[in-house]
Design a protein around this motif. Structure first.
Motif, PDB file in Angstrom:
ATOM      1  N   ALA A 284      -1.757  -7.878  10.940  1.00 34.00           N
ATOM      2  CA  ALA A 284      -1.892  -8.093   9.306  1.00 34.00           C
ATOM      3  C   ALA A 284      -3.830  -8.093   9.124  1.00 34.00           C
ATOM      4  CB  ALA A 284      -0.920  -8.581   8.393  1.00 34.00           C
ATOM      5  N   HIS A 285      -4.206  -7.821  10.232  1.00 34.96           N
ATOM      6  CA  HIS A 285      -5.842  -7.623   9.484  1.00 34.96           C
ATOM      7  C   HIS A 285      -6.234  -6.349  10.030  1.00 34.96           C
ATOM      8  CE1 HIS A 285      -6.302  -8.830  13.926  1.00 34.96           C
ATOM      9  NE2 HIS A 285      -7.577  -7.934  14.297  1.00 34.96           N
ATOM     10  N   ALA A 286      -5.305  -5.060  11.041  1.00 40.31           N
ATOM     11  CA  ALA A 286      -5.584  -3.954  11.301  1.00 40.31           C
ATOM     12  C   ALA A 286      -5.046  -3.538  10.231  1.00 40.31           C
ATOM     13  CB  ALA A 286      -5.142  -4.005  12.815  1.00 40.31           C
ATOM     14  N   ILE A 287      -4.574  -4.027   9.581  1.00 34.74           N
ATOM     15  CA  ILE A 287      -3.564  -2.478   8.522  1.00 34.74           C
ATOM     16  C   ILE A 287      -4.377  -2.195   7.560  1.00 34.74           C
ATOM     17  CG2 ILE A 287      -1.347  -2.397   6.623  1.00 34.74           C
ATOM     18  CD1 ILE A 287       0.070  -3.976   8.385  1.00 34.74           C
ATOM     19  N   PRO A 288      -4.410  -0.646   7.619  1.00 32.10           N
ATOM     20  CA  PRO A 288      -6.054  -0.514   6.831  1.00 32.10           C
ATOM     21  C   PRO A 288      -5.468  -0.483   5.233  1.00 32.10           C
ATOM     22  CG  PRO A 288      -4.931   1.363   7.925  1.00 32.10           C
ATOM     23  CD  PRO A 288      -4.520   0.198   8.052  1.00 32.10           C
ATOM     24  N   ALA A 289      -5.895  -0.916   3.908  1.00 31.81           N
ATOM     25  CA  ALA A 289      -5.850  -1.339   2.692  1.00 31.81           C
ATOM     26  C   ALA A 289      -6.979  -0.449   2.083  1.00 31.81           C
ATOM     27  CB  ALA A 289      -5.582  -2.212   2.274  1.00 31.81           C
ATOM     28  N   LEU A 290      -5.958   0.848   0.917  1.00 33.12           N
ATOM     29  CA  LEU A 290      -7.476   1.245  -0.180  1.00 33.12           C
ATOM     30  C   LEU A 290      -6.678   0.705  -1.711  1.00 33.12           C
ATOM     31  CD1 LEU A 290      -5.490   5.079   0.575  1.00 33.12           C
ATOM     32  CD2 LEU A 290      -7.804   4.010   1.454  1.00 33.12           C
ATOM     33  N   ARG A 291      -7.881   0.927  -2.136  1.00 32.03           N
ATOM     34  CA  ARG A 291      -8.038   0.055  -3.516  1.00 32.03           C
ATOM     35  C   ARG A 291      -8.463   0.868  -4.698  1.00 32.03           C
ATOM     36  NH1 ARG A 291      -8.926  -4.167   0.296  1.00 32.03           N
ATOM     37  NH2 ARG A 291      -7.849  -6.383  -0.627  1.00 32.03           N
ATOM     38  N   SER A 292      -7.882   0.609  -5.548  1.00 32.01           N
ATOM     39  CA  SER A 292      -8.448   1.604  -6.875  1.00 32.01           C
ATOM     40  C   SER A 292      -9.995   1.199  -7.556  1.00 32.01           C
ATOM     41  CB  SER A 292      -7.440   1.399  -7.181  1.00 32.01           C
ATOM     42  OG  SER A 292      -6.754   0.259  -8.459  1.00 32.01           O
ATOM     43  N   PRO A 293     -10.668   1.770  -7.595  1.00 33.34           N
ATOM     44  CA  PRO A 293     -12.197   1.582  -8.142  1.00 33.34           C
ATOM     45  C   PRO A 293     -11.893   0.472  -9.198  1.00 33.34           C
ATOM     46  CG  PRO A 293     -11.651   3.936  -8.148  1.00 33.34           C
ATOM     47  CD  PRO A 293     -10.182   3.556  -8.481  1.00 33.34           C
ATOM     48  N   ASP A 294     -10.760   0.307 -10.188  1.00 38.31           N
ATOM     49  CA  ASP A 294     -10.886  -0.611 -11.128  1.00 38.31           C
ATOM     50  C   ASP A 294      -9.940  -2.319 -10.517  1.00 38.31           C
ATOM     51  OD1 ASP A 294      -8.222  -0.658 -10.884  1.00 38.31           O
ATOM     52  OD2 ASP A 294      -7.920   0.225 -12.748  1.00 38.31           O
ATOM     53  N   GLY A 295      -9.233  -2.542  -8.668  1.00 34.35           N
ATOM     54  CA  GLY A 295      -9.292  -3.159  -8.458  1.00 34.35           C
ATOM     55  C   GLY A 295      -7.951  -3.647  -8.665  1.00 34.35           C
ATOM     56  N   GLN A 296      -6.881  -2.906  -9.030  1.00 38.90           N
ATOM     57  CA  GLN A 296      -4.966  -2.681 -10.628  1.00 38.90           C
ATOM     58  C   GLN A 296      -5.205  -2.758  -9.007  1.00 38.90           C
ATOM     59  OE1 GLN A 296      -5.034  -4.886 -13.098  1.00 38.90           O
ATOM     60  NE2 GLN A 296      -6.848  -5.000 -12.972  1.00 38.90           N
ATOM     61  N   CYS A 297      -4.844  -1.612  -8.498  1.00 33.56           N
ATOM     62  CA  CYS A 297      -4.008  -1.569  -7.234  1.00 33.56           C
ATOM     63  C   CYS A 297      -4.138  -1.373  -5.641  1.00 33.56           C
ATOM     64  CB  CYS A 297      -3.606  -0.198  -7.532  1.00 33.56           C
ATOM     65  SG  CYS A 297      -2.590   0.735  -8.972  1.00 33.56           S
TER      66      CYS A 297
ATOM     67  N   LEU B  13      -2.737   0.106  -1.858  1.00 32.89           N
ATOM     68  CA  LEU B  13      -1.853   0.534  -0.384  1.00 32.89           C
ATOM     69  C   LEU B  13      -2.382   0.063   0.149  1.00 32.89           C
ATOM     70  CD1 LEU B  13      -2.057   4.112  -2.635  1.00 32.89           C
ATOM     71  CD2 LEU B  13       0.041   2.849  -2.229  1.00 32.89           C
ATOM     72  N   GLN B  14      -1.927  -0.081   0.987  1.00 34.50           N
ATOM     73  CA  GLN B  14      -1.600  -0.820   2.788  1.00 34.50           C
ATOM     74  C   GLN B  14      -1.094   0.550   3.030  1.00 34.50           C
ATOM     75  OE1 GLN B  14      -0.183  -4.583   2.597  1.00 34.50           O
ATOM     76  NE2 GLN B  14      -1.528  -5.344   3.462  1.00 34.50           N
ATOM     77  N   ILE B  15      -1.581   0.977   4.423  1.00 32.51           N
ATOM     78  CA  ILE B  15      -0.978   1.725   4.460  1.00 32.51           C
ATOM     79  C   ILE B  15      -0.059   1.498   5.517  1.00 32.51           C
ATOM     80  CG2 ILE B  15      -1.815   4.275   6.315  1.00 32.51           C
ATOM     81  CD1 ILE B  15      -4.569   4.342   4.681  1.00 32.51           C
ATOM     82  N   LEU B  16       1.053   1.401   6.074  1.00 32.86           N
ATOM     83  CA  LEU B  16       1.937   1.322   7.337  1.00 32.86           C
ATOM     84  C   LEU B  16       1.692   2.091   8.435  1.00 32.86           C
ATOM     85  CD1 LEU B  16       4.775  -0.432   4.688  1.00 32.86           C
ATOM     86  CD2 LEU B  16       2.791  -1.948   5.884  1.00 32.86           C
TER      87      LEU B  16
END
Length: 191
Positions: A86-99, A101-104
């Motif tokens: 789980a800790h190795a799954i990359p994630a992207l966050r929107s600038p406002d922190g509201q969204c 996306l974990q890249i599966l």
């Protein structure tokens, strides 16, 4: 009495196995590495010994260390099951922190077939410009509610429902609810 000069490493078998394990055609590898298709063919058949520069370009295109190609060994088979912690799954966050996306999906499929675990906080939105012509997205809502927008159309989704829509026009996902919305998002790009 002189010693025989050792033969240079034969990278053909290793190159062919790596190319095939990545489901790359000679044309695709040729384009990615900047090496002619005829040279690739000669290398794979051990009819040519490539320069270090060519081996370096091939290793970079295949994402392997230079030494792996030069070893001449058959590459180790990929594991039948590869687990990503789980800790190795990359994630992207929107600038406002509201969204988030974990890249599966594996990164080598990016731009062809992508899948994500999406979390959108109440009032949050993930808005995208048009992708290339023919692109489609598939959103399966697991928790909460979501408003899906594609072009001029809108559809409200409830947990358990899936929306399939054109992503080759401006599109967006909005959470109008009072709890975080959680979904699986699949993006398919035309080949």
């Amino acid at each position: 009495m002189s010693q025989p000069v050792p033969e240079p490493p034969r990278v053909g078998q290793t190159l062919a196995a790596l190319r095939q394990s990545r489901a790359l055609s000679m044309d695709e590898l040729s384009r990615q590495a900047g090496v002619s298709k005829s040279m690739l063919s000669q290398i794979e058949r051990n009819q040519a010994n490539p320069t270090v520069a060519v081996v370096w370009r091939l290793a970079n295109a295949l994402g392997v260390p230079l030494a792996e190609l030069l070893s001449g060994d058959k590459p180790a088979a990929a594991p039948v099951i590869a687990t990503v912690p789980a800790h190795a799954i990359p994630a992207l966050r929107s600038p406002d922190g509201q969204c988030e996306l974990q890249i599966l999906g594996p990164l080598e499929l990016a731009g062809q077939f992508e899948w994500y675990h999406l979390t959108v906080q109440p009032g949050g939105a993930l808005v995208s410009e048009a992708h290339e012509p023919g692109s489609r997205e598939h959103l399966s809502l697991l928790v909460g509610e979501m408003m899906v927008e594609a072009g001029d159309e809108r559809s409200r989704l409830k947990a358990g429902e899936t929306a399939r829509y054109a992503a080759d026009q401006p599109h967006g996902l909005r959470n109008p609810g009072s709890q975080a919305a959680v979904a699986l998002l699949v993006v398919i790009h035309p080949v």
